[in-house]
Motif scaffolding. Sequence first.
Motif, PDB file in Angstrom:
ATOM      1  N   GLY A 196       0.904  -0.942  -0.121  1.00  0.00           N
ATOM      2  CA  GLY A 196       0.661   0.414   0.164  1.00  0.00           C
ATOM      3  C   GLY A 196       0.974   1.402  -0.307  1.00  0.00           C
ATOM      4  N   CYS A 197       2.391   0.848   0.180  1.00  0.00           N
ATOM      5  CA  CYS A 197       3.392   2.024   0.145  1.00  0.00           C
ATOM      6  C   CYS A 197       3.705   2.456  -0.819  1.00  0.00           C
ATOM      7  N   GLY A 198       4.195   1.645  -1.696  1.00  0.00           N
ATOM      8  CA  GLY A 198       5.258   1.208  -3.244  1.00  0.00           C
ATOM      9  C   GLY A 198       6.087   0.576  -2.135  1.00  0.00           C
ATOM     10  N   SER A 199       5.786  -0.203  -1.554  1.00  0.00           N
ATOM     11  CA  SER A 199       7.331  -0.964  -0.843  1.00  0.00           C
ATOM     12  C   SER A 199       7.258  -2.342  -1.084  1.00  0.00           C
ATOM     13  N   SER A 200       8.144  -2.992  -0.676  1.00  0.00           N
ATOM     14  CA  SER A 200       8.524  -4.409  -0.409  1.00  0.00           C
ATOM     15  C   SER A 200       8.819  -4.705   0.873  1.00  0.00           C
ATOM     16  N   LEU A 201       8.510  -5.784   1.524  1.00  0.00           N
ATOM     17  CA  LEU A 201       9.132  -6.211   2.288  1.00  0.00           C
ATOM     18  C   LEU A 201      10.966  -6.596   2.502  1.00  0.00           C
ATOM     19  N   ASP A 202      11.763  -6.625   1.067  1.00  0.00           N
ATOM     20  CA  ASP A 202      12.919  -6.897   1.143  1.00  0.00           C
ATOM     21  C   ASP A 202      13.755  -4.873   1.089  1.00  0.00           C
ATOM     22  N   GLN A 203      12.129  -4.545   0.762  1.00  0.00           N
ATOM     23  CA  GLN A 203      13.172  -2.607   0.435  1.00  0.00           C
ATOM     24  C   GLN A 203      13.421  -2.395   1.877  1.00  0.00           C
ATOM     25  N   TRP A 204      12.345  -2.838   2.958  1.00  0.00           N
ATOM     26  CA  TRP A 204      12.262  -2.397   4.336  1.00  0.00           C
ATOM     27  C   TRP A 204      12.750  -2.830   5.077  1.00  0.00           C
ATOM     28  N   ARG A 205      13.146  -4.408   4.845  1.00  0.00           N
ATOM     29  CA  ARG A 205      14.304  -4.959   6.101  1.00  0.00           C
ATOM     30  C   ARG A 205      15.793  -4.337   5.305  1.00  0.00           C
ATOM     31  N   ILE A 206      15.840  -3.998   4.318  1.00  0.00           N
ATOM     32  CA  ILE A 206      17.472  -3.000   4.106  1.00  0.00           C
ATOM     33  C   ILE A 206      16.982  -1.438   4.398  1.00  0.00           C
ATOM     34  N   LEU A 207      16.239  -1.066   4.278  1.00  0.00           N
ATOM     35  CA  LEU A 207      16.396   0.041   5.005  1.00  0.00           C
ATOM     36  C   LEU A 207      16.121   0.091   6.350  1.00  0.00           C
ATOM     37  N   SER A 208      15.565  -0.660   7.086  1.00  0.00           N
ATOM     38  CA  SER A 208      15.348  -1.466   8.571  1.00  0.00           C
ATOM     39  C   SER A 208      17.513  -1.582   8.583  1.00  0.00           C
ATOM     40  N   LEU A 209      18.064  -2.174   8.246  1.00  0.00           N
ATOM     41  CA  LEU A 209      19.100  -2.326   8.506  1.00  0.00           C
ATOM     42  C   LEU A 209      20.015  -1.250   8.419  1.00  0.00           C
ATOM     43  N   LEU A 210      19.722  -0.547   7.865  1.00  0.00           N
ATOM     44  CA  LEU A 210      20.763   0.216   7.109  1.00  0.00           C
ATOM     45  C   LEU A 210      21.058   1.518   8.374  1.00  0.00           C
ATOM     46  N   ALA A 211      19.570   1.962   8.768  1.00  0.00           N
ATOM     47  CA  ALA A 211      19.028   2.661   9.514  1.00  0.00           C
ATOM     48  C   ALA A 211      19.782   2.829  11.212  1.00  0.00           C
ATOM     49  N   GLU A 212      19.347   1.047  11.443  1.00  0.00           N
ATOM     50  CA  GLU A 212      20.143   0.695  12.440  1.00  0.00           C
ATOM     51  C   GLU A 212      21.396   0.314  12.569  1.00  0.00           C
ATOM     52  N   ARG A 213      22.370   0.102  11.782  1.00  0.00           N
ATOM     53  CA  ARG A 213      23.900  -0.444  11.595  1.00  0.00           C
ATOM     54  C   ARG A 213      24.412   0.889  10.725  1.00  0.00           C
ATOM     55  N   GLY A 214      23.865   1.646  10.031  1.00  0.00           N
ATOM     56  CA  GLY A 214      24.771   2.310   9.460  1.00  0.00           C
ATOM     57  C   GLY A 214      25.219   1.516   7.833  1.00  0.00           C
ATOM     58  N   GLY A 215      26.023   1.944   7.225  1.00  0.00           N
ATOM     59  CA  GLY A 215      26.372   1.506   6.063  1.00  0.00           C
ATOM     60  C   GLY A 215      27.147  -0.007   6.213  1.00  0.00           C
ATOM     61  N   CYS A 216      26.372  -0.801   5.640  1.00  0.00           N
ATOM     62  CA  CYS A 216      26.878  -2.365   5.365  1.00  0.00           C
ATOM     63  C   CYS A 216      27.123  -2.672   3.693  1.00  0.00           C
ATOM     64  N   PRO A 217      28.338  -4.018   3.804  1.00  0.00           N
ATOM     65  CA  PRO A 217      28.669  -3.837   2.919  1.00  0.00           C
ATOM     66  C   PRO A 217      27.207  -4.493   1.730  1.00  0.00           C
TER      67      PRO A 217
END
Length: 159
Positions: free
Chosen positions: A36-57
């Motif tokens: 409903g927001c134009g996102s996917s579960l994978d995108q949400w998981r990626i942004l959640s990880l990056l917001a929590e940990r900062g830059g990741c390889p």
Amino acid sequence: MSTSAGRATDEGDDALRLLSLVERTLTGRLEEALRGCGSSLDQWRILSLLAERGGCPMNVVADHVLLLAPKLSKLVDRMVSANLVLRRRDHEDRRRVLIVVSPRGRQALAEWDAATADVRGQFREVLGADAEHFDALLRRLQQGLTPARVGELEAPVQA
């Protein structure tokens, strides 16, 4: 086979089936909320990880979102095009590229977190006081089922 051994196997199979059903149900509800927001579960998981940990390889991101490298690369390319994430050189290892969340990505993550809040709230409500214990059990199960790294299995060489 004894009756008790057969029953233990059936109970283990039932537990695995139930765990799969719960995962499918929660994943489906989260995907619906995010769609409903134009996102996917994978995108949400990626942004959640990056917001929590900062830059990741990329390999860390791939492990977190459970995607193979080719699929992750395509998804990250789309996220870069949408200005949700940025690629940056690692200051410690100039050969390595890190994926970082952009300011637009932080805004999107806030929207996506709000969209999934009901599903996450239902999960916590159903478990109630058992939520932390359930989390600990799942972590223990994951750690117990994850194969040890080769280096961890080998004994140190004596000189």
